[in-house]
Scaffold this motif. Sequence first.
Motif, PDB file in Angstrom:
ATOM      1  N   MET A  32     -11.428  95.549  50.256  1.00 41.67           N
ATOM      2  CA  MET A  32     -12.160  94.611  49.445  1.00 41.67           C
ATOM      3  C   MET A  32     -11.412  93.286  49.431  1.00 41.67           C
ATOM      4  N   ILE A  33     -12.160  92.216  49.202  1.00 41.29           N
ATOM      5  CA  ILE A  33     -11.570  90.888  49.099  1.00 41.29           C
ATOM      6  C   ILE A  33     -12.008  90.290  47.772  1.00 41.29           C
ATOM      7  N   THR A  34     -11.026  89.820  47.003  1.00 38.23           N
ATOM      8  CA  THR A  34     -11.299  89.223  45.703  1.00 38.23           C
ATOM      9  C   THR A  34     -11.005  87.734  45.749  1.00 38.23           C
ATOM     10  N   PHE A  35     -11.953  86.948  45.268  1.00 36.63           N
ATOM     11  CA  PHE A  35     -11.817  85.501  45.175  1.00 36.63           C
ATOM     12  C   PHE A  35     -11.559  85.144  43.719  1.00 36.63           C
ATOM     13  N   THR A  36     -10.586  84.261  43.474  1.00 35.69           N
ATOM     14  CA  THR A  36     -10.284  83.843  42.104  1.00 35.69           C
ATOM     15  C   THR A  36     -10.046  82.336  42.063  1.00 35.69           C
ATOM     16  N   THR A  37     -10.296  81.782  40.915  1.00 36.28           N
ATOM     17  CA  THR A  37      -9.944  80.410  40.578  1.00 36.28           C
ATOM     18  C   THR A  37      -9.677  80.423  39.081  1.00 36.28           C
ATOM     19  N   PRO A  38      -8.785  79.567  38.595  1.00 40.03           N
ATOM     20  CA  PRO A  38      -8.391  79.650  37.182  1.00 40.03           C
ATOM     21  C   PRO A  38      -9.529  79.538  36.168  1.00 40.03           C
ATOM     22  N   ASN A  39     -10.596  78.844  36.484  1.00 40.03           N
ATOM     23  CA  ASN A  39     -11.644  78.619  35.492  1.00 40.03           C
ATOM     24  C   ASN A  39     -12.925  79.411  35.765  1.00 40.03           C
ATOM     25  N   TRP A  40     -12.819  80.546  36.467  1.00 36.86           N
ATOM     26  CA  TRP A  40     -14.003  81.363  36.751  1.00 36.86           C
ATOM     27  C   TRP A  40     -13.579  82.821  36.825  1.00 36.86           C
ATOM     28  N   TYR A  41     -14.551  83.688  36.700  1.00 40.90           N
ATOM     29  CA  TYR A  41     -14.271  85.124  36.778  1.00 40.90           C
ATOM     30  C   TYR A  41     -13.945  85.535  38.207  1.00 40.90           C
ATOM     31  N   PRO A  42     -13.081  86.540  38.393  1.00 37.88           N
ATOM     32  CA  PRO A  42     -12.811  87.046  39.746  1.00 37.88           C
ATOM     33  C   PRO A  42     -14.083  87.615  40.366  1.00 37.88           C
ATOM     34  N   LEU A  43     -14.206  87.471  41.665  1.00 31.11           N
ATOM     35  CA  LEU A  43     -15.382  87.915  42.393  1.00 31.11           C
ATOM     36  C   LEU A  43     -14.911  88.768  43.560  1.00 31.11           C
ATOM     37  N   THR A  44     -15.369  90.019  43.627  1.00 35.77           N
ATOM     38  CA  THR A  44     -14.918  90.947  44.663  1.00 35.77           C
ATOM     39  C   THR A  44     -16.066  91.320  45.585  1.00 35.77           C
ATOM     40  N   TYR A  45     -15.790  91.247  46.887  1.00 35.48           N
ATOM     41  CA  TYR A  45     -16.734  91.659  47.928  1.00 35.48           C
ATOM     42  C   TYR A  45     -16.143  92.830  48.696  1.00 35.48           C
ATOM     43  N   LEU A  46     -16.999  93.650  49.264  1.00 36.45           N
ATOM     44  CA  LEU A  46     -16.522  94.661  50.199  1.00 36.45           C
ATOM     45  C   LEU A  46     -15.868  93.947  51.373  1.00 36.45           C
ATOM     46  N   GLN A  47     -15.010  94.641  52.095  1.00 32.50           N
ATOM     47  CA  GLN A  47     -14.212  94.037  53.161  1.00 32.50           C
ATOM     48  C   GLN A  47     -15.051  93.227  54.151  1.00 32.50           C
ATOM     49  N   ALA A  48     -16.079  93.828  54.729  1.00 30.51           N
ATOM     50  CA  ALA A  48     -16.869  93.159  55.765  1.00 30.51           C
ATOM     51  C   ALA A  48     -17.562  91.916  55.218  1.00 30.51           C
ATOM     52  N   GLN A  49     -18.140  92.014  54.030  1.00 29.96           N
ATOM     53  CA  GLN A  49     -18.834  90.876  53.448  1.00 29.96           C
ATOM     54  C   GLN A  49     -17.857  89.786  53.025  1.00 29.96           C
ATOM     55  N   GLY A  50     -16.697  90.181  52.515  1.00 31.05           N
ATOM     56  CA  GLY A  50     -15.670  89.204  52.143  1.00 31.05           C
ATOM     57  C   GLY A  50     -15.167  88.433  53.346  1.00 31.05           C
ATOM     58  N   GLU A  51     -14.942  89.142  54.449  1.00 30.24           N
ATOM     59  CA  GLU A  51     -14.505  88.465  55.670  1.00 30.24           C
ATOM     60  C   GLU A  51     -15.590  87.531  56.191  1.00 30.24           C
ATOM     61  N   GLN A  52     -16.847  87.954  56.066  1.00 27.96           N
ATOM     62  CA  GLN A  52     -17.957  87.100  56.478  1.00 27.96           C
ATOM     63  C   GLN A  52     -17.966  85.817  55.642  1.00 27.96           C
ATOM     64  N   MET A  53     -17.763  85.932  54.333  1.00 28.93           N
ATOM     65  CA  MET A  53     -17.729  84.753  53.468  1.00 28.93           C
ATOM     66  C   MET A  53     -16.590  83.820  53.876  1.00 28.93           C
ATOM     67  N   LEU A  54     -15.411  84.392  54.131  1.00 31.81           N
ATOM     68  CA  LEU A  54     -14.262  83.581  54.533  1.00 31.81           C
ATOM     69  C   LEU A  54     -14.552  82.825  55.826  1.00 31.81           C
ATOM     70  N   GLN A  55     -15.124  83.507  56.785  1.00 32.24           N
ATOM     71  CA  GLN A  55     -15.421  82.867  58.065  1.00 32.24           C
ATOM     72  C   GLN A  55     -16.446  81.754  57.891  1.00 32.24           C
ATOM     73  N   MET A  56     -17.460  81.973  57.072  1.00 26.92           N
ATOM     74  CA  MET A  56     -18.473  80.938  56.850  1.00 26.92           C
ATOM     75  C   MET A  56     -17.886  79.727  56.129  1.00 26.92           C
ATOM     76  N   MET A  57     -16.837  79.930  55.340  1.00 26.75           N
ATOM     77  CA  MET A  57     -16.188  78.818  54.638  1.00 26.75           C
ATOM     78  C   MET A  57     -15.150  78.118  55.519  1.00 26.75           C
ATOM     79  N   GLY A  58     -14.961  78.620  56.736  1.00 30.16           N
ATOM     80  CA  GLY A  58     -13.992  78.014  57.633  1.00 30.16           C
ATOM     81  C   GLY A  58     -12.580  78.529  57.432  1.00 30.16           C
ATOM     82  N   CYS A  59     -12.439  79.623  56.705  1.00 29.10           N
ATOM     83  CA  CYS A  59     -11.121  80.227  56.472  1.00 29.10           C
ATOM     84  C   CYS A  59     -10.863  81.287  57.535  1.00 29.10           C
ATOM     85  N   THR A  60      -9.591  81.579  57.763  1.00 26.99           N
ATOM     86  CA  THR A  60      -9.220  82.582  58.743  1.00 26.99           C
ATOM     87  C   THR A  60      -8.697  83.817  58.028  1.00 26.99           C
TER      88      THR A  60
END
Length: 127
Positions: A1-29
């Motif tokens: 699983m991949i969890t995204f966090t920022t200080p002023n928002w709730y943590p958001l967790t995606y399953l591994q494949a979907q989290g990696e897809q989100m990262l790639q679409m955002m231009g992250c490696t």
Amino acid sequence: MITFTTPNWYPLTYLQAQGEQMLQMMGCTPYDNNTGRGGKAAKAEGIVPAGAVADALALLQQHSDADAQAAVQTDSPDNSNLAGHIAPVLQLESQISLAARTFPLLQLLQAAQTAGQPVIWRHSTNS
């Protein structure tokens, strides 16, 4: 699983494949190419610096909009043979569109951008 966090928002967790897809679409490696084994290993965590959040948000929004537009273009109901459409409709209802999947992360990115905060992502396990 991949969890995204920022200080002023709730943590958001995606399953591994979907989290990696989100990262790639955002231009992250999501992978580290410098593993020393010649292979790719998943990074344990990463950061979208505050100054890059707007770009990540724009990229993710573009992918989400393109998916929504493609869904509209392919959604042309033909009521002449309703029986032939029952199975595909049931199948579509069980799938989550990319636009729907990106929505919570877009909100997190917008909150981070508004507050001038970075977004941190981490791989996690169920152990």
